[in-house]
Write a protein that holds these residues in place. Sequence first.
Motif, PDB file in Angstrom:
ATOM      1  N   GLY A  50       0.826  -1.194   0.000  1.00 37.32           N
ATOM      2  CA  GLY A  50       0.000   0.000   0.000  1.00 37.32           C
ATOM      3  C   GLY A  50       0.860   1.244   0.000  1.00 37.32           C
ATOM      4  N   TYR A  51       0.186   2.365   0.024  1.00 42.21           N
ATOM      5  CA  TYR A  51       0.851   3.658   0.018  1.00 42.21           C
ATOM      6  C   TYR A  51       0.269   4.478   1.154  1.00 42.21           C
ATOM      7  N   PHE A  52       1.110   5.242   1.848  1.00 41.61           N
ATOM      8  CA  PHE A  52       0.624   6.030   2.966  1.00 41.61           C
ATOM      9  C   PHE A  52       1.482   7.265   3.145  1.00 41.61           C
ATOM     10  N   ALA A  53       0.960   8.209   3.889  1.00 46.82           N
ATOM     11  CA  ALA A  53       1.702   9.424   4.197  1.00 46.82           C
ATOM     12  C   ALA A  53       2.424   9.237   5.527  1.00 46.82           C
ATOM     13  N   ARG A  54       3.653   9.690   5.604  1.00 52.41           N
ATOM     14  CA  ARG A  54       4.414   9.649   6.846  1.00 52.41           C
ATOM     15  C   ARG A  54       4.194  10.982   7.550  1.00 52.41           C
ATOM     16  N   LEU A  55       3.550  10.949   8.698  1.00 50.02           N
ATOM     17  CA  LEU A  55       3.192  12.167   9.419  1.00 50.02           C
ATOM     18  C   LEU A  55       4.236  12.509  10.466  1.00 50.02           C
ATOM     19  N   ASP A  56       4.288  13.764  10.832  1.00 46.19           N
ATOM     20  CA  ASP A  56       5.207  14.243  11.865  1.00 46.19           C
ATOM     21  C   ASP A  56       4.517  14.117  13.217  1.00 46.19           C
ATOM     22  N   PRO A  57       4.971  13.206  14.094  1.00 49.46           N
ATOM     23  CA  PRO A  57       4.287  13.001  15.373  1.00 49.46           C
ATOM     24  C   PRO A  57       4.275  14.247  16.259  1.00 49.46           C
ATOM     25  N   VAL A  58       5.349  15.007  16.260  1.00 55.74           N
ATOM     26  CA  VAL A  58       5.408  16.199  17.119  1.00 55.74           C
ATOM     27  C   VAL A  58       4.389  17.235  16.659  1.00 55.74           C
ATOM     28  N   ARG A  59       4.241  17.410  15.348  1.00 55.30           N
ATOM     29  CA  ARG A  59       3.236  18.355  14.831  1.00 55.30           C
ATOM     30  C   ARG A  59       1.825  17.920  15.221  1.00 55.30           C
ATOM     31  N   GLN A 142      15.813  10.261  17.596  1.00 57.06           N
ATOM     32  CA  GLN A 142      15.881   9.215  16.589  1.00 57.06           C
ATOM     33  C   GLN A 142      16.943   9.620  15.583  1.00 57.06           C
ATOM     34  N   LEU A 143      18.069   8.915  15.593  1.00 56.53           N
ATOM     35  CA  LEU A 143      19.192   9.276  14.746  1.00 56.53           C
ATOM     36  C   LEU A 143      18.962   8.926  13.283  1.00 56.53           C
ATOM     37  N   LYS A 144      18.187   7.877  13.045  1.00 56.39           N
ATOM     38  CA  LYS A 144      17.881   7.464  11.675  1.00 56.39           C
ATOM     39  C   LYS A 144      16.397   7.168  11.600  1.00 56.39           C
ATOM     40  N   ARG A 145      15.734   7.813  10.708  1.00 60.46           N
ATOM     41  CA  ARG A 145      14.292   7.618  10.526  1.00 60.46           C
ATOM     42  C   ARG A 145      14.041   6.228   9.941  1.00 60.46           C
ATOM     43  N   ASP A 146      12.826   5.745  10.122  1.00 61.90           N
ATOM     44  CA  ASP A 146      12.451   4.489   9.497  1.00 61.90           C
ATOM     45  C   ASP A 146      12.702   4.636   8.010  1.00 61.90           C
ATOM     46  N   GLY A 147      13.540   3.820   7.494  1.00 63.14           N
ATOM     47  CA  GLY A 147      13.963   3.981   6.114  1.00 63.14           C
ATOM     48  C   GLY A 147      13.366   2.946   5.193  1.00 63.14           C
ATOM     49  N   PRO A 148      13.718   3.044   3.947  1.00 62.60           N
ATOM     50  CA  PRO A 148      13.237   2.067   2.979  1.00 62.60           C
ATOM     51  C   PRO A 148      13.907   0.704   3.214  1.00 62.60           C
ATOM     52  N   LEU A 149      13.232  -0.348   2.795  1.00 59.48           N
ATOM     53  CA  LEU A 149      13.816  -1.679   2.869  1.00 59.48           C
ATOM     54  C   LEU A 149      14.870  -1.806   1.796  1.00 59.48           C
ATOM     55  N   PRO A 150      15.909  -2.549   2.066  1.00 58.19           N
ATOM     56  CA  PRO A 150      16.903  -2.771   1.000  1.00 58.19           C
ATOM     57  C   PRO A 150      16.277  -3.578  -0.132  1.00 58.19           C
ATOM     58  N   THR A 151      16.563  -3.166  -1.344  1.00 56.44           N
ATOM     59  CA  THR A 151      15.988  -3.881  -2.509  1.00 56.44           C
ATOM     60  C   THR A 151      17.070  -4.490  -3.368  1.00 56.44           C
TER      61      THR A 151
END
Length: 151
Positions: A50-59, A142-151
Motif C-alpha cells: 500500500g501507500y501512505f503518508a508519513r506524518l510528523d508526530p510532534v506536529r 531518533q538518529l535514523k528515521r524508518d527507512g526504505p527496505l533494502p531492494t
Amino acid sequence: MLDETDARLLAALQRDAHLTAQQLGEALNLSPSQAGRRRQRLEAEGYIHGYFARLDPVRLGLNVQGFVQVHLGTHGPDHSRSFAQLMATRAEIVSVWTMTGDADYLLRVYCEDLPSLNRLIHEVLLPHPAVSRVHSQIVMDQLKRDGPLPT
C-alpha cells in the motif's frame, strides 16, 4: 523473482510513492506504460502492500515516543488472542512484535506526554490478566528515521 529494474522501481517508490508512470519510466529508462505495468504486477504479487503518508508526530502533539516490552505471566491461545485484540484497539500503540528472549512483546507507542504513557502502562497494559510486567524505554532522539527496505 525480482530483476534489477523491479528492485530499482521499488527503491524509487519507497523514496516517493507519488511518482507517476511517466516519472518512473524516466527514472528506469522505460516507457510510462512499461513502468506502470511493472508497478501493477508488483502490487498484484504482494511486493507493495500500500501507500501512505508519513506524518510528523510532534506536529500532531505526540511528543513522547517509547518502546514497551510486555512480559506475560500466563500463556495460552485465549490470553494471546485477548492481548492481540487489546493491541488493535489502542491508537497510541502503532506497532507490536512478538519477540524471542525475555519479553514476549515489543510495542512502539506514541503518546502526547509522560502522563499519557503512564496511563497506557498502568490503566491499559498492566490490568490485562495475562500481563505480569512491562518495561518501558522513552526515545530521546531518533538518529535514523524508518527507512526504505533494502531492494
